[in-house]
Design a protein around this motif. Structure first.
Motif, PDB file in Angstrom:
ATOM      1  N   GLN A   1       0.831  -1.216   0.000  1.00 54.31           N
ATOM      2  CA  GLN A   1       0.000   0.000   0.000  1.00 54.31           C
ATOM      3  C   GLN A   1       0.854   1.251   0.000  1.00 54.31           C
ATOM      4  O   GLN A   1       0.578   2.204  -0.726  1.00 54.31           O
ATOM      5  CB  GLN A   1      -0.871   0.039   1.257  1.00 54.31           C
TER       6      GLN A   1
ATOM      7  N   ASP B   1       0.943   3.822  -3.008  1.00 57.72           N
ATOM      8  CA  ASP B   1       0.565   5.205  -2.717  1.00 57.72           C
ATOM      9  C   ASP B   1       1.629   6.169  -3.253  1.00 57.72           C
ATOM     10  O   ASP B   1       1.325   7.187  -3.887  1.00 57.72           O
ATOM     11  CB  ASP B   1       0.401   5.355  -1.196  1.00 57.72           C
TER      12      ASP B   1
ATOM     13  N   HIS C   1      -8.407  -1.155   4.617  1.00 61.35           N
ATOM     14  CA  HIS C   1      -8.376   0.286   4.330  1.00 61.35           C
ATOM     15  C   HIS C   1      -9.174   1.042   5.388  1.00 61.35           C
ATOM     16  O   HIS C   1     -10.068   0.477   5.996  1.00 61.35           O
ATOM     17  CB  HIS C   1      -9.029   0.577   2.974  1.00 61.35           C
TER      18      HIS C   1
ATOM     19  N   GLY D   1       1.034   3.295   3.988  1.00 62.28           N
ATOM     20  CA  GLY D   1       0.126   2.152   3.996  1.00 62.28           C
ATOM     21  C   GLY D   1      -0.328   1.873   5.416  1.00 62.28           C
ATOM     22  O   GLY D   1       0.489   1.841   6.324  1.00 62.28           O
TER      23      GLY D   1
END
Lengths: 455, 248
Positions: A87, A91, A237, A359
């Protein structure tokens, strides 16, 4: 034992020295001293784990290797570290994974939460509640129950294998997606196994309920921190929320975690609005219980867990409730994937770009944060990982401080057991927690790394 | 050795993934317990004893205190088995050995940089003699069972002396180099069934260099034929194999 029993009912002096606490991941010590007139002279949770310096080792590493390196932070939550790491990298690189990838990653996370929670509740915590030193004696006294728990744990491992290719340090998860996908047939077999596990989980709930009386009644309200989402019981998330403070986007994690160092620990501590905070299954339950699946809510009720719960010994109970949730939610995810069919997706061609990324994932022990800064070659110039157990160390200490005056009339053996059970309830993952970084400044630390053969 | 050998598990700097693999034997762990007595396994049991025949040791040696502790274990154990990449070859912990100590200390601990002890990471065999090795990151639980059986029978455990490529061909994988990707299968000791390649990745070298591995030829394959940069090749060679006298 008889020597110890003689001290029951008397104020002191008593000394508790647990060197390398058992049935936890990694090395931790408990030190407690009670003086002759019953005053508490010392009470310390110490982490003497050898530092491993992962964040420094990440400096200069290429984005395609980073999730494999960070996976080695922990054998038990290797999938969670990979997910948080991916993540953060995605990102930073501006990559958006497909719906199929997100669904499979959610399954991977459920699989890991299941295997880790079941390992903890069944193999590490239950022996305390049954009054034995390990799970091994239960093989003769509670054979059928133990067999059920073992088969649940095996199912969870198989679940991880089907989705990730391997239960520990998996190889299929890569930036942008999956290097290899499970087939629809794999998922249909998985669906059958997940359905079959529901009755085993009910047995697990019954077993835990039968010894719930052995869970100490101790409460100390603290700040509960975890991801939240308006759509679901947030795991993969979400925004960072706390029971005492505003909800923030993941990128503002430092405003909540506030890491600091203490001499007695190679791991860092955290605090926010109070002197300490809690992450993990109980924190998630307190923040997100409304989003649990129906069976998970029923399990919580059967186990006497209701929000808000301020008893840290109930973390293990919350873990079992989450197991039920994970199985039910996984069934829904598998149904969705099977209905859509598994589509082969080309390996994403990622062009590195300079940037920062964060993340945040709820792993078995709580909120895990990886934050990276990359250069335009896709190599790390700064890395920061905040580990759930790190965030809990301060809370463990404050719980011990609050608990020990109530224990002073017990025998040394009983005090030791009660304190050990408290630490075990947190399911600390100490190897994970011992290499994490100070966040001040920034400023070109990457340039100090010595490479013998730069390009 | 006693009729029921006493076995013990110990861990140093590592992720405890290898001991987890042992716990993941599930029912078969109970079968094993019919033949051995586990007297020390901190991760799963509270009872402990210093009287054992076989010691399984996970993790790298990374502090001065570790050195004293592993020497004590060596003294008490009849057989010492290194478990997993950190213990057998140093593993990922050795990545820090290529950095200035002041850099990694300061990067992680800032003003407390000198508060915690650390030495360059090394495998167990760099400090005390090791009788047997179970390779991998993590170890393969089937191999753990096989090696343990061989030790209980008094045999020297067998280790493959050929590279991962052999098993990778048998598994029917497309060579990573055909796909334009780097891979250490050409010089890494086999025994894993090429699991990482089969699962879509490439060989990272976690089982250490195969005996007689030709590093020069491997670099030629990777740099001159494969077209990978020296930096990429160095990253891969140092992922697990940082503790070696070979120029990586």
């Amino acid at each position: 034992m008889s020597d110890l029993e003689q001290t029951a009912g008397t104020p002191g002096p008593k000394k508790i020295n647990v060197h390398h606490l058992t049935r936890v991941e990694g090395h931790g010590n408990i030190v407690a001293e009670i003086g002759t007139d019953g005053q508490v002279e010392a009470c310390r949770w110490e982490v003497p784990e050898a530092p491993r310096f992962f964040e420094a080792m990440l400096l200069g590493k290429h984005f395609s290797d980073v999730h494999q390196i960070t996976s080695r932070i922990c054998g038990i939550c290797s999938i969670g570290h990979q997910l948080a790491s991916l993540q953060a990298t995605e990102d930073a690189m501006g990559i958006r994974p497909s719906i199929q990838t997100v669904a499979l990653r959610k399954l991977a996370l459920h699989a890991e939460n299941l295997q880790s929670h079941l390992l903890h509740v069944a193999y590490l915590v239950l022996p305390d509640l049954f009054g034995v030193g390990s799970v091994i004696p239960l093989a003769s006294t509670h054979k059928n129950e133990l067999k059920t728990l073992i088969s649940l744990h095996r199912m969870a491992n198989e679940f991880s294998r089907v989705v990730c290719g391997r239960t520990t340090h998996p190889q299929r998860l890569v930036p942008g997606g999956f290097a290899k996908l499970p087939t629809v047939k794999d998922l249909e077999t998985l669906r059958r196994d997940l359905k079959d596990s529901l009755s085993g989980l009910q047995t697990a709930v019954d077993v835990l309920a039968s010894v719930a009386g052995a869970i100490p009644a101790f409460t100390r309200p603290t700040e509960y921190v975890g991801l939240v989402s308006p759509a679901e019981y947030a795991l993969l998330h979400g925004h960072i929320s706390t029971s005492l403070d505003q909800t923030r986007p993941a990128g503002h994690y430092r405003d909540v975690t506030n890491e600091y160092m203490v001499r007695q620990s190679t791991a860092k501590w955290t605090k926010n609005k109070m002197g300490s905070l809690m992450v993990g299954a109980l924190a998630r339950f307190n923040l997100n219980h409304a989003y649990l699946t129906p069976r998970a809510k029923a399990a919580a009720k059967a186990l006497g867990l209701s929000a808000p719960c301020h008893n840290p010994y109930m973390i293990s109970v919350a873990q079992l409730v989450e197991c039920v949730h994970s199985v039910e939610d996984s069934l829904a995810l598998v149904d969705g994937l099977v209905a859509r069919g598994i589509k082969a997706e080309a390996r994403m061609d990622i062009r590195p770009r300079a940037g920062k990324g964060v993340g945040t994932v709820e792993v078995p022990r709580g909120l895990l944060i990886h934050a990276y800064e990359y250069d335009d070659q896709g190599r790390i110039v700064d890395a920061d990982c905040v580990i759930p157990t790190n965030q809990n160390h301060g809370n463990i200490q404050k719980d011990m401080d609050a608990l020990i005056p109530d224990l002073r009339d017990l025998t040394e053996a009983e005090i030791e057991l009660r304190l050990s059970m408290l630490v075990r309830a947190y399911d600390p993952c100490i190897s994970c927690s011992t290499h994490f970084i100070d966040i001040r400044g920034g400023g070109g630390r990457g340039s100090m790394v010595r490479f013998v053969h730069p390009n | 050795m006693a009729s029921k050998p006493r076995i013990a598990f110990f861990d140093f700097a590592g992720c405890e993934g290898d001991q987890l693999q042992v716990a993941n034997l599930e029912e078969r762990l109970l079968d094993l317990l019919e033949h051995v007595e586990v007297v020390n396994f901190r991760e799963v049991m509270t009872e402990r004893s210093d009287d054992y025949d076989i010691a399984f040791v996970e993790g790298s040696i990374t502090t001065p205190a570790d050195i004293d502790r592993i020497k004590g274990i060596r003294k008490r154990a009849k057989i010492l088995v290194a478990l997993g990449a950190c213990a057998t070859i140093g593993g990922v912990n050795c990545m820090k050995n290529f950095m200035d100590e002041s850099v990694y200390r300061t990067h992680v601990y800032g003003p407390m940089a000198r508060a915690y002890e650390t030495i360059p990471a090394r495998p167990v065999s760099a400090v005390v003699p090791v009788d047997a090795e179970i390779h991998g990151c993590p170890i393969d639980k089937e191999e753990f069972l096989r090696v343990t059986k061989e030790l209980l029978l008094g045999r020297t455990p067998w280790l493959p002396d050929y590279p991962v490529c052999m098993e990778c061909k048998a598994a029917g994988n497309i060579c990573r180099y055909e796909l334009g990707r780097p891979c250490l299968g050409i010089i890494t000791r086999a025994g894993c069934g090429a699991v990482c390649v089969t699962e879509g990745a490439h060989c990272w070298g976690c089982r250490g260099l195969a005996p007689h591995a030709n590093l020069d030829a491997a670099k030629y394959v990777m740099i001159d034929r494969g077209g990978f940069s020296r930096r990429q090749v160095q990253d891969l060679l140092r992922f697990y194999n940082g503790y070696t006298s070979a120029p990586l």
